[in-house]
Design an enzyme around this catalytic site. Sequence first.
Site, PDB file in Angstrom:
ATOM      1  N   SER A  75       1.587   1.443  -5.430  1.00 22.59           N
ATOM      2  CA  SER A  75       0.804   0.522  -4.578  1.00 22.59           C
ATOM      3  C   SER A  75       1.335  -0.896  -4.715  1.00 22.59           C
ATOM      4  CB  SER A  75      -0.663   0.518  -5.009  1.00 22.59           C
ATOM      5  OG  SER A  75      -1.171   1.814  -4.926  1.00 22.59           O
TER       6      SER A  75
ATOM      7  N   GLU B  43       0.213  -6.218  -6.552  1.00 22.58           N
ATOM      8  CA  GLU B  43      -0.083  -5.521  -7.819  1.00 22.58           C
ATOM      9  C   GLU B  43       1.067  -5.585  -8.837  1.00 22.58           C
ATOM     10  OE1 GLU B  43      -2.182  -1.635  -7.753  1.00 22.58           O
ATOM     11  OE2 GLU B  43      -0.686  -1.019  -9.210  1.00 22.58           O
TER      12      GLU B  43
ATOM     13  N   ARG C  73      -7.254  -3.042 -12.614  1.00 28.52           N
ATOM     14  CA  ARG C  73      -5.820  -3.361 -12.712  1.00 28.52           C
ATOM     15  C   ARG C  73      -5.599  -4.685 -13.452  1.00 28.52           C
ATOM     16  NH1 ARG C  73      -6.320   0.958 -11.004  1.00 28.52           N
ATOM     17  NH2 ARG C  73      -5.192   1.977  -9.308  1.00 28.52           N
TER      18      ARG C  73
END
Length: 342
Positions: free
Chosen positions: A242, A338, A166
């Site tokens: 998420s 995130e 990520r």
Amino acid sequence: MTTLKQQVSLADYNTLRIDACAAWFCRIDSKAALISLLRTPAVTEKGGILVIGGGSNLVLTRDFPGLVLLNAIKGIDVVHQDSDSVMVSVGGGENWDAFVAYSLSQGWAGLENLSAIPGTVGAAPIQNIGAYGVELKDCLVSVSTVELVSGQVRQFDRQECEFGYRDSIFKKAEKDKHIITSVTFRLDKRPTLKLNYGEIRSEMDASRISEKELTPVQLRQLISTIRARKLPDPKVTPNVGSFFKNPVIGKKQLQTILESFPDLVYFPATDNDDVKLAAGWMIDRLGWKGKVLGMARVHSRQALVLTVREGHCEDLLTLAKSIQKDVSAHFGVVLEIEPRIV
Ligand SMILES: Cc1cc2nc3c(=O)[nH]c(=O)nc-3n(C[C@H](O)[C@H](O)[C@H](O)COP(=O)(O)OP(=O)(O)OC[C@H]3O[C@@H](n4cnc5c(N)ncnc54)[C@H](O)[C@@H]3O)c2cc1C
């Protein structure tokens, strides 16, 4: 032609439906229009630029005092192909999942595990989107950008993108310096399917499809079904997927946590000897699933997903902080947020 608008609500441009206001707003349909806009001095002096694609990884905490650029640059062009593979360049404003569907309809495989992820092609390299054992970097050849300050065209090959879990150079040294105008992929005409992740095999069993007969298109359908079952649709329940990354830790720290939580869920990290902890499992284990704080809530089927009503981002961030504090107190690990907080 590009039209600059003033005082535009961003509620329709982010999946949390937060009603922040952009002082300036412009929809960008072509690279040429973008470059000409960026070379107008009055534009670059408007108090900062924020690029938005589908707004599915954004938490807007306040009005934006500068210029919001909505990336709507379209186009899918085959750059090269042979009997094994195809190289295809895709406009940054194309819808990600529509491109995945299109690529499979052409017989080009590789992106099927990344099916049903919201957002645009241009945003996908920013956090190196990943799902079901595949990351964007596995199929990416290069990224074309326009530098926001200079209006210069730049190209980053895969290595220069510094992809991680990520993560990419566009979240680090090159953060907020570019708009990604197109992404080039290499896709396979002879697919190798990746099936060893999550519930793919149990879904195959339930659908009575054997590994031998499974096609990339069917794999896309299976993954879309699993995702629809587990994740709330942002059009119905505002969310950004998420909310936390899975923490990556060393083996020594893992042993310490296992002494208190022998049932801890973790996976090998892709690039080294470390392990990735399942953040959703930890949050669930501490009893957060379904908990409500004001207008924000932890989703009842997926503890990693926080949802919010009526755009109340203060409640969302307070809930996120409480979860971070609790996980840190019990597991000794820091949960990193995130989505991009603006
Ligand atoms: C229900 C749901 C499920 C999700 N599942 C996954 C998943 O499985 N895996 C995963 O990795 N992510 C997932 N996400 C997160 C999200 O879909 C991805 O991060 C997606 O790539 C964001 O695309 P976007 O166009 O909406 O980006 P935005 O939210 O518009 O922007 C995100 C960031 O990228 C920047 N940006 C956007 N476009 C550009 C551009 N062209 N050039 C430069 N910067 C740009 C923005 O400034 C911002 O910092 C999920 C989200 C939701 C709501």
